[in-house]
Design a protein around this motif. Structure first.
Motif, PDB file in Angstrom:
ATOM      1  N   UNK A 150       0.833  -1.203   0.000  1.00 21.29           N
ATOM      2  CA  UNK A 150       0.000   0.000   0.000  1.00 21.29           C
ATOM      3  C   UNK A 150       0.868   1.254   0.000  1.00 21.29           C
ATOM      4  N   UNK A 151       0.234   2.384  -0.239  1.00 24.63           N
ATOM      5  CA  UNK A 151       0.937   3.669  -0.197  1.00 24.63           C
ATOM      6  C   UNK A 151       1.527   3.885   1.184  1.00 24.63           C
ATOM      7  N   UNK A 152       0.774   3.569   2.213  1.00 27.33           N
ATOM      8  CA  UNK A 152       1.237   3.742   3.586  1.00 27.33           C
ATOM      9  C   UNK A 152       2.498   2.918   3.844  1.00 27.33           C
ATOM     10  N   UNK A 153       2.477   1.654   3.445  1.00 25.55           N
ATOM     11  CA  UNK A 153       3.618   0.769   3.664  1.00 25.55           C
ATOM     12  C   UNK A 153       4.836   1.253   2.880  1.00 25.55           C
ATOM     13  N   UNK A 154       4.615   1.676   1.632  1.00 20.95           N
ATOM     14  CA  UNK A 154       5.711   2.198   0.810  1.00 20.95           C
ATOM     15  C   UNK A 154       6.335   3.428   1.457  1.00 20.95           C
ATOM     16  N   UNK A 155       5.515   4.384   1.863  1.00 20.91           N
ATOM     17  CA  UNK A 155       6.038   5.619   2.460  1.00 20.91           C
ATOM     18  C   UNK A 155       6.745   5.345   3.780  1.00 20.91           C
ATOM     19  N   UNK A 156       6.233   4.417   4.553  1.00 22.22           N
ATOM     20  CA  UNK A 156       6.874   4.077   5.820  1.00 22.22           C
ATOM     21  C   UNK A 156       8.251   3.467   5.577  1.00 22.22           C
ATOM     22  N   UNK A 157       8.349   2.566   4.597  1.00 25.90           N
ATOM     23  CA  UNK A 157       9.625   1.929   4.277  1.00 25.90           C
ATOM     24  C   UNK A 157      10.639   2.956   3.778  1.00 25.90           C
ATOM     25  N   UNK A 158      10.200   3.849   2.893  1.00 29.86           N
ATOM     26  CA  UNK A 158      11.097   4.860   2.354  1.00 29.86           C
ATOM     27  C   UNK A 158      11.504   5.851   3.439  1.00 29.86           C
ATOM     28  N   UNK A 159      10.593   6.164   4.343  1.00 32.38           N
ATOM     29  CA  UNK A 159      10.941   7.100   5.426  1.00 32.38           C
ATOM     30  C   UNK A 159      12.039   6.519   6.302  1.00 32.38           C
ATOM     31  N   UNK A 160      12.056   5.195   6.460  1.00 36.60           N
ATOM     32  CA  UNK A 160      13.129   4.578   7.234  1.00 36.60           C
ATOM     33  C   UNK A 160      14.468   4.695   6.521  1.00 36.60           C
ATOM     34  N   UNK A 161      14.443   4.650   5.187  1.00 35.95           N
ATOM     35  CA  UNK A 161      15.680   4.839   4.420  1.00 35.95           C
ATOM     36  C   UNK A 161      16.226   6.245   4.585  1.00 35.95           C
ATOM     37  N   UNK A 162      15.349   7.230   4.520  1.00 37.70           N
ATOM     38  CA  UNK A 162      15.762   8.626   4.581  1.00 37.70           C
ATOM     39  C   UNK A 162      15.930   9.142   6.007  1.00 37.70           C
ATOM     40  N   UNK A 163      15.418   8.413   6.979  1.00 33.09           N
ATOM     41  CA  UNK A 163      15.490   8.856   8.363  1.00 33.09           C
ATOM     42  C   UNK A 163      16.896   8.744   8.932  1.00 33.09           C
ATOM     43  N   UNK A 164      17.073   9.244  10.140  1.00 37.31           N
ATOM     44  CA  UNK A 164      18.398   9.161  10.765  1.00 37.31           C
ATOM     45  C   UNK A 164      18.781   7.712  11.017  1.00 37.31           C
ATOM     46  N   UNK A 165      20.054   7.412  10.845  1.00 42.89           N
ATOM     47  CA  UNK A 165      20.521   6.055  11.101  1.00 42.89           C
ATOM     48  C   UNK A 165      20.649   5.843  12.610  1.00 42.89           C
ATOM     49  N   UNK A 166      20.353   4.649  13.032  1.00 41.23           N
ATOM     50  CA  UNK A 166      20.349   4.366  14.467  1.00 41.23           C
ATOM     51  C   UNK A 166      21.638   3.720  14.893  1.00 41.23           C
TER      52      UNK A 166
END
Length: 88
Positions: free
Chosen positions: A72-88
């Motif tokens: 879904x759009x939600x799942x796609x955006x969540x996955x991509x946000x993890x790529x672009x988010x700060x590394x842990x």
């Protein structure tokens, strides 16, 4: 591209009464908008300098899964946000 995003943001602000919407009203409204938006971004549009090959490979994998309607759009955006988010 910036003008398109700026116009979309301005219309969204007007619909949200410039921040007067409660959070639990705003989130469903944003989700509804996201489902109506025609995504016309290609993986090549997301290229940035100095991205690792792993990053690009994962991004293209997510994009392919989204393009094939596997997620879904939600799942796609969540996955991509993890790529672009700060590394842990």
């Amino acid at each position: 591209m910036f003008a398109l995003i700026s116009g979309w943001h301005h219309r969204l602000n007007n619909q949200a009464h410039h921040g007067a919407l409660p959070f639990y009203v705003l989130v469903p409204a944003l989700r509804k908008k996201a489902e109506m938006v025609d995504i016309s971004v290609q993986p090549s549009d997301l290229d940035r300098e100095q991205r690792s090959s792993t990053f690009n490979a994962r991004l293209e994998e997510y994009w392919a899964r989204y393009s094939n309607a596997e997620v879904s759009t939600f799942t796609f955006l969540k996955a991509v946000s993890h790529l672009y988010g700060p590394s842990e």
